[in-house]
Motif scaffolding. Structure first.
Motif, PDB file in Angstrom:
ATOM      1  N   PHE A 129       0.538  -1.801  11.221  1.00 54.83           N
ATOM      2  CA  PHE A 129       0.448  -0.756  11.197  1.00 54.83           C
ATOM      3  C   PHE A 129      -0.365  -0.600   9.518  1.00 54.83           C
ATOM      4  CE2 PHE A 129       2.685   3.046   9.777  1.00 54.83           C
ATOM      5  CZ  PHE A 129       3.200   3.953  11.080  1.00 54.83           C
ATOM      6  N   MET A 130      -1.021   0.819   9.509  1.00 53.02           N
ATOM      7  CA  MET A 130      -1.508   1.449   8.589  1.00 53.02           C
ATOM      8  C   MET A 130      -0.747   2.582   8.451  1.00 53.02           C
ATOM      9  SD  MET A 130      -5.201   2.334   7.065  1.00 53.02           S
ATOM     10  CE  MET A 130      -5.946   0.566   7.113  1.00 53.02           C
ATOM     11  N   ALA A 131      -0.203   2.930   7.100  1.00 56.17           N
ATOM     12  CA  ALA A 131       0.523   4.763   6.856  1.00 56.17           C
ATOM     13  C   ALA A 131       0.014   5.618   6.005  1.00 56.17           C
ATOM     14  CB  ALA A 131       2.321   3.711   6.104  1.00 56.17           C
ATOM     15  N   ASP A 132      -0.087   6.167   6.690  1.00 59.44           N
ATOM     16  CA  ASP A 132      -1.494   7.535   6.214  1.00 59.44           C
ATOM     17  C   ASP A 132      -0.642   8.632   5.341  1.00 59.44           C
ATOM     18  OD1 ASP A 132      -3.744   6.084   7.066  1.00 59.44           O
ATOM     19  OD2 ASP A 132      -3.969   7.752   8.774  1.00 59.44           O
ATOM     20  N   VAL A 133      -0.174   8.400   3.921  1.00 64.94           N
ATOM     21  CA  VAL A 133       0.471   9.010   3.074  1.00 64.94           C
ATOM     22  C   VAL A 133      -0.242  10.219   2.989  1.00 64.94           C
ATOM     23  CG1 VAL A 133       1.690   6.480   3.194  1.00 64.94           C
ATOM     24  CG2 VAL A 133       0.590   7.466   1.187  1.00 64.94           C
ATOM     25  N   SER A 134       0.665  10.950   1.558  1.00 65.61           N
ATOM     26  CA  SER A 134      -0.273  12.107   0.611  1.00 65.61           C
ATOM     27  C   SER A 134       1.038  12.000  -0.717  1.00 65.61           C
ATOM     28  CB  SER A 134       0.386  13.608   1.227  1.00 65.61           C
ATOM     29  OG  SER A 134       1.734  14.204   1.186  1.00 65.61           O
ATOM     30  N   SER A 135       1.969  11.551  -0.849  1.00 58.39           N
ATOM     31  CA  SER A 135       2.214  11.402  -2.064  1.00 58.39           C
ATOM     32  C   SER A 135       3.167   9.678  -2.307  1.00 58.39           C
ATOM     33  CB  SER A 135       3.927  12.147  -1.646  1.00 58.39           C
ATOM     34  OG  SER A 135       4.596  11.683  -1.408  1.00 58.39           O
ATOM     35  N   LEU A 136       3.439   9.288  -3.721  1.00 55.71           N
ATOM     36  CA  LEU A 136       3.835   8.123  -3.914  1.00 55.71           C
ATOM     37  C   LEU A 136       5.127   7.838  -3.075  1.00 55.71           C
ATOM     38  CD1 LEU A 136       4.258   5.632  -5.744  1.00 55.71           C
ATOM     39  CD2 LEU A 136       4.809   7.214  -7.828  1.00 55.71           C
ATOM     40  N   GLU A 137       6.042   8.080  -3.185  1.00 58.21           N
ATOM     41  CA  GLU A 137       7.630   8.317  -2.301  1.00 58.21           C
ATOM     42  C   GLU A 137       6.997   8.578  -1.060  1.00 58.21           C
ATOM     43  OE1 GLU A 137       6.377  11.653  -4.473  1.00 58.21           O
ATOM     44  OE2 GLU A 137       7.463  10.892  -5.803  1.00 58.21           O
ATOM     45  N   GLU A 138       5.725   8.495  -0.345  1.00 55.73           N
ATOM     46  CA  GLU A 138       6.109   8.411   0.833  1.00 55.73           C
ATOM     47  C   GLU A 138       5.061   7.256   0.918  1.00 55.73           C
ATOM     48  OE1 GLU A 138       5.268  13.104   2.595  1.00 55.73           O
ATOM     49  OE2 GLU A 138       3.148  11.930   2.284  1.00 55.73           O
ATOM     50  N   GLY A 139       4.823   6.793  -0.101  1.00 50.47           N
ATOM     51  CA  GLY A 139       4.108   5.374   0.263  1.00 50.47           C
ATOM     52  C   GLY A 139       5.070   4.416   0.185  1.00 50.47           C
ATOM     53  N   VAL A 140       5.535   4.873  -0.932  1.00 52.24           N
ATOM     54  CA  VAL A 140       7.198   3.485  -0.872  1.00 52.24           C
ATOM     55  C   VAL A 140       7.933   3.691   0.051  1.00 52.24           C
ATOM     56  CG1 VAL A 140       9.333   3.004  -2.556  1.00 52.24           C
ATOM     57  CG2 VAL A 140       6.990   4.202  -3.807  1.00 52.24           C
ATOM     58  N   ALA A 141       8.055   4.374   0.283  1.00 49.00           N
ATOM     59  CA  ALA A 141       8.820   4.844   1.802  1.00 49.00           C
ATOM     60  C   ALA A 141       8.725   3.753   3.098  1.00 49.00           C
ATOM     61  CB  ALA A 141       9.970   6.654   2.634  1.00 49.00           C
ATOM     62  N   ALA A 142       7.749   3.738   3.417  1.00 49.35           N
ATOM     63  CA  ALA A 142       6.675   3.453   4.295  1.00 49.35           C
ATOM     64  C   ALA A 142       6.409   2.291   4.507  1.00 49.35           C
ATOM     65  CB  ALA A 142       5.304   3.605   4.579  1.00 49.35           C
ATOM     66  N   ALA A 143       6.315   1.948   3.362  1.00 47.75           N
ATOM     67  CA  ALA A 143       6.496   0.029   2.482  1.00 47.75           C
ATOM     68  C   ALA A 143       7.496  -0.514   2.777  1.00 47.75           C
ATOM     69  CB  ALA A 143       6.118   0.060   1.415  1.00 47.75           C
ATOM     70  N   GLU A 144       9.009   0.292   2.414  1.00 46.44           N
ATOM     71  CA  GLU A 144      10.068  -0.315   3.022  1.00 46.44           C
ATOM     72  C   GLU A 144      10.621  -0.146   4.064  1.00 46.44           C
ATOM     73  OE1 GLU A 144      12.263   2.180   0.009  1.00 46.44           O
ATOM     74  OE2 GLU A 144      12.431   1.606  -1.528  1.00 46.44           O
ATOM     75  N   ALA A 145       9.889   0.941   4.803  1.00 51.70           N
ATOM     76  CA  ALA A 145      10.301   0.540   7.073  1.00 51.70           C
ATOM     77  C   ALA A 145       9.556  -0.591   6.842  1.00 51.70           C
ATOM     78  CB  ALA A 145       9.793   1.966   6.889  1.00 51.70           C
ATOM     79  N   GLY A 146       8.154  -1.033   6.112  1.00 46.57           N
ATOM     80  CA  GLY A 146       7.719  -2.154   6.945  1.00 46.57           C
ATOM     81  C   GLY A 146       6.241  -1.595   7.804  1.00 46.57           C
ATOM     82  N   ALA A 147       5.809  -0.495   6.968  1.00 48.41           N
ATOM     83  CA  ALA A 147       4.468  -0.582   6.898  1.00 48.41           C
ATOM     84  C   ALA A 147       3.104  -2.029   6.177  1.00 48.41           C
ATOM     85  CB  ALA A 147       3.625   0.709   6.258  1.00 48.41           C
ATOM     86  N   ASP A 148       2.150  -2.388   6.908  1.00 49.07           N
ATOM     87  CA  ASP A 148       1.768  -3.666   7.445  1.00 49.07           C
ATOM     88  C   ASP A 148       0.992  -2.650   5.134  1.00 49.07           C
ATOM     89  OD1 ASP A 148       2.513  -5.374   8.565  1.00 49.07           O
ATOM     90  OD2 ASP A 148       1.723  -4.266   9.999  1.00 49.07           O
ATOM     91  N   ALA A 149      -0.192  -1.936   5.216  1.00 44.99           N
ATOM     92  CA  ALA A 149      -1.037  -1.482   5.001  1.00 44.99           C
ATOM     93  C   ALA A 149      -0.680   0.339   3.919  1.00 44.99           C
ATOM     94  CB  ALA A 149      -2.168  -0.938   4.918  1.00 44.99           C
ATOM     95  N   ILE A 150      -0.575   0.013   3.552  1.00 38.90           N
ATOM     96  CA  ILE A 150      -0.295   2.099   3.084  1.00 38.90           C
ATOM     97  C   ILE A 150      -1.896   2.814   2.114  1.00 38.90           C
ATOM     98  CG2 ILE A 150       0.944   3.514   1.062  1.00 38.90           C
ATOM     99  CD1 ILE A 150       2.683   1.630   2.587  1.00 38.90           C
ATOM    100  N   ALA A 151      -2.251   3.433   2.867  1.00 38.99           N
ATOM    101  CA  ALA A 151      -3.437   4.951   2.291  1.00 38.99           C
ATOM    102  C   ALA A 151      -3.379   6.281   2.527  1.00 38.99           C
ATOM    103  CB  ALA A 151      -4.233   4.252   3.581  1.00 38.99           C
ATOM    104  N   THR A 152      -4.135   6.269   1.359  1.00 42.93           N
ATOM    105  CA  THR A 152      -4.162   7.840   0.394  1.00 42.93           C
ATOM    106  C   THR A 152      -4.408   8.691   1.467  1.00 42.93           C
ATOM    107  OG1 THR A 152      -6.287   7.573  -1.007  1.00 42.93           O
ATOM    108  CG2 THR A 152      -3.909   6.657  -1.285  1.00 42.93           C
ATOM    109  N   THR A 153      -4.705   8.756   3.100  1.00 42.14           N
ATOM    110  CA  THR A 153      -5.527   9.415   3.610  1.00 42.14           C
ATOM    111  C   THR A 153      -4.503  10.708   3.411  1.00 42.14           C
ATOM    112  OG1 THR A 153      -5.594   7.572   4.686  1.00 42.14           O
ATOM    113  CG2 THR A 153      -5.861   9.607   6.094  1.00 42.14           C
ATOM    114  N   LEU A 154      -3.497  11.222   3.538  1.00 45.10           N
ATOM    115  CA  LEU A 154      -3.463  12.664   3.190  1.00 45.10           C
ATOM    116  C   LEU A 154      -2.753  13.375   2.323  1.00 45.10           C
ATOM    117  CD1 LEU A 154      -1.620  11.937   6.778  1.00 45.10           C
ATOM    118  CD2 LEU A 154      -3.390  13.703   6.453  1.00 45.10           C
ATOM    119  N   ALA A 155      -2.984  13.253   0.800  1.00 48.53           N
ATOM    120  CA  ALA A 155      -3.360  12.721  -0.324  1.00 48.53           C
ATOM    121  C   ALA A 155      -4.666  14.509  -0.094  1.00 48.53           C
ATOM    122  CB  ALA A 155      -3.533  12.409  -1.196  1.00 48.53           C
ATOM    123  N   GLY A 156      -3.219  15.377  -0.604  1.00 48.17           N
ATOM    124  CA  GLY A 156      -4.450  16.935  -0.707  1.00 48.17           C
ATOM    125  C   GLY A 156      -4.639  18.416   1.075  1.00 48.17           C
TER     126      GLY A 156
END
Ligand code: LRY
Length: 230
Positions: A129-156
């Motif tokens: 699972f790659m988590a497409d996030v827009s912020s630091l807080e979302e990335g940290v939360a996605a990692a805690e929820a078990g995402a395998d990769a964190i992507a800055t796709t939705l920043a902006g």
């Protein structure tokens, strides 16, 4: 594919996003597959693909290339639209994606299910699972929820108004500081080789480039504007 083998395949390398939206002249699964094969020929370590009705693109690309495929679907352009539901995530995994990319922002999800339900469905299907996030807080939360990769796709892309011109390299830096061991993907508006390299310097595991490589319409418009009389 394990998260270790995916990480090994993409570390310090480029992922090419091969997508064409509705109405684009390249909106054709055969065209997307050829684009993906060309990208692999040029050194792409993985392909990201899919979009509106994009499950056939994921299946076609997965059958045609021998690199990992990051798949997604899109539903519209507002709110949560990248692989927005558990059902969409299951469909992308079933199409053969090694990794399913999905919106992991804090915005309400159209099926009312938590992000963790999509992550679990993808893992149950044997994909990452790659988590497409827009912020630091979302990335940290996605990692805690078990995402395998964190992507800055939705920043902006989550605030009203047009996105900025350049990529959000500061978000890459902040995510790396908060998640030292994460598979961190820099994505969104990396429009030059130098910009892509700057993401790796900022701590990204790898970089996704789409438009600047796979959209001849966008590339042409930049050249056309450059040679047009003021
Ligand atoms: C925001 C959104 O919908 N991003 C999508 C995600 O899959 C794609 O449309 C982008 O092309 C992709 O993220 C790569 O980015 P860029 O094309 O800027 O290199």
């Amino acid at each position: 594919m394990t998260s270790e083998s995916f990480s090994e395949a993409v570390a310090g390398r480029l992922i090419v996003s091969c997508q064409a939206g509705e109405g684009h002249p390249l909106r054709d699964t055969g065209a997307i597959v050829r684009m993906a094969r060309a990208a692999v020929g040029g050194g792409a370590a993985a392909i990201r693909c899919g979009g509106v009705g994009g499950v056939p693109d994921v299946a076609g690309v997965a059958a045609a290339v021998d690199v990992p495929v990051v798949g997604l679907t899109k539903d519209g352009k507002d709110g949560v639209f990248i692989t927005p539901t558990v059902e969409a995530a299951r469909a992308v995994a079933a199409a053969g994606a090694h990794v399913v990319a999905a919106d992991a922002t804090f915005r309400p999800r159209p099926d009312g299910r938590p992000l963790a339900a999509s992550i679990e469905a993808v893992h149950d299907a044997g994909a990452l699972f790659m988590a497409d996030v827009s912020s630091l807080e979302e990335g940290v939360a996605a990692a805690e929820a078990g995402a395998d990769a964190i992507a800055t796709t939705l920043a902006g892309y989550t605030d009203p108004g047009p996105p900025p011109d350049g990529p959000d390299v500061d978000l890459v830096r902040a995510l790396r500081a908060a998640l030292p061991d994460a598979l961190l993907v820099a994505e969104g508006r990396y429009h030059s080789p130098a910009a892509a390299a700057s993401a790796i310097e900022a701590g990204a595991t790898c970089v996704v480039v789409g438009t600047a490589i796979t959209d001849p319409q966008w590339i042409t418009s930049r050249f056309a504007a450059a040679v047009s009389a003021p």
